[in-house]
Design a protein around this motif. Structure first.
Motif, PDB file in Angstrom:
ATOM      1  N   MET A  87      32.342  45.711  42.748  1.00 61.56           N
ATOM      2  CA  MET A  87      33.036  46.260  43.890  1.00 61.56           C
ATOM      3  C   MET A  87      33.704  47.567  43.490  1.00 61.56           C
ATOM      4  SD  MET A  87      36.149  43.462  43.980  1.00 61.56           S
ATOM      5  CE  MET A  87      37.137  44.030  45.297  1.00 61.56           C
ATOM      6  N   VAL A 147      36.964  50.071  44.194  1.00 57.60           N
ATOM      7  CA  VAL A 147      38.302  50.052  44.780  1.00 57.60           C
ATOM      8  C   VAL A 147      38.996  51.392  44.581  1.00 57.60           C
ATOM      9  CG1 VAL A 147      38.608  47.560  44.497  1.00 57.60           C
ATOM     10  CG2 VAL A 147      39.410  49.092  42.726  1.00 57.60           C
ATOM     11  N   THR A 163      34.909  44.440  38.646  1.00 55.83           N
ATOM     12  CA  THR A 163      34.484  43.126  39.129  1.00 55.83           C
ATOM     13  C   THR A 163      35.625  42.489  39.927  1.00 55.83           C
ATOM     14  OG1 THR A 163      35.273  41.867  37.229  1.00 55.83           O
ATOM     15  CG2 THR A 163      33.031  42.786  37.086  1.00 55.83           C
ATOM     16  N   LYS A 164      35.281  41.505  40.722  1.00 53.61           N
ATOM     17  CA  LYS A 164      36.298  40.819  41.515  1.00 53.61           C
ATOM     18  C   LYS A 164      37.338  40.159  40.608  1.00 53.61           C
ATOM     19  CE  LYS A 164      36.762  37.945  45.558  1.00 53.61           C
ATOM     20  NZ  LYS A 164      36.077  37.277  46.658  1.00 53.61           N
ATOM     21  N   THR A 165      36.885  39.566  39.514  1.00 58.14           N
ATOM     22  CA  THR A 165      37.796  38.921  38.564  1.00 58.14           C
ATOM     23  C   THR A 165      38.727  39.946  37.921  1.00 58.14           C
ATOM     24  OG1 THR A 165      36.151  37.202  38.116  1.00 58.14           O
ATOM     25  CG2 THR A 165      37.920  37.473  36.501  1.00 58.14           C
ATOM     26  N   PHE A 181      39.557  42.828  39.178  1.00 55.74           N
ATOM     27  CA  PHE A 181      40.445  43.310  40.226  1.00 55.74           C
ATOM     28  C   PHE A 181      41.616  42.358  40.436  1.00 55.74           C
ATOM     29  CE2 PHE A 181      41.569  43.276  44.800  1.00 55.74           C
ATOM     30  CZ  PHE A 181      42.225  44.488  44.846  1.00 55.74           C
ATOM     31  N   MET A 182      41.343  41.075  40.499  1.00 52.24           N
ATOM     32  CA  MET A 182      42.416  40.091  40.698  1.00 52.24           C
ATOM     33  C   MET A 182      43.403  40.126  39.535  1.00 52.24           C
ATOM     34  SD  MET A 182      41.864  39.107  43.675  1.00 52.24           S
ATOM     35  CE  MET A 182      43.243  38.000  43.734  1.00 52.24           C
ATOM     36  N   TYR A 185      45.536  48.807  48.494  1.00 54.21           N
ATOM     37  CA  TYR A 185      44.237  48.512  47.899  1.00 54.21           C
ATOM     38  C   TYR A 185      43.157  48.801  48.944  1.00 54.21           C
ATOM     39  CZ  TYR A 185      47.197  45.719  44.797  1.00 54.21           C
ATOM     40  OH  TYR A 185      48.169  45.300  43.933  1.00 54.21           O
ATOM     41  N   ILE A 206      39.285  48.470  49.387  1.00 49.23           N
ATOM     42  CA  ILE A 206      38.124  47.827  48.794  1.00 49.23           C
ATOM     43  C   ILE A 206      36.888  48.306  49.553  1.00 49.23           C
ATOM     44  CG2 ILE A 206      37.017  45.628  48.285  1.00 49.23           C
ATOM     45  CD1 ILE A 206      39.988  44.491  48.309  1.00 49.23           C
TER      46      ILE A 206
END
Length: 87
Positions: free
Chosen positions: A1, A3, A38-40, A42-43, A62, A64
């Motif tokens: 992703m 951002v 990656t989503k992970t 990013f979190m 944020y 996205i």
């Protein structure tokens, strides 16, 4: 992703937020970071940054981007980051 993160924080926390975001993304402007993540990741980045913030006076946005191929970026002046993604 892909951002884009922008922030407005008290001067006491600016360097901490900037340092933390530099671990994950590319610094493009004062208070603006962007990049592929990656989503992970990013979190994790989001949790780490939000621990630094005082939400009674700081803010963070944020953005996205679901498909970065549809993102068009234009700028004037000296570009800080390396953006081969954009032509």
């Amino acid at each position: 992703m892909y951002v884009i993160i922008t922030y407005d924080v008290n001067v006491k926390r600016v360097s901490k937020v900037c340092k933390k975001l530099k671990e994950h993304l590319t610094w493009t402007q004062n208070s603006v970071f962007e990049g592929e993540i990656t989503k992970t990741q990013f979190m994790k980045c989001r949790q780490e940054v939000e621990r630094i913030l005082d939400t009674s006076e700081d803010s963070i946005y944020y953005y996205i981007v679901a498909n970065p191929k549809h993102l068009k970026k234009e700028f004037v002046g000296h570009e800080k980051g390396d953006f081969d993604l954009f032509f």
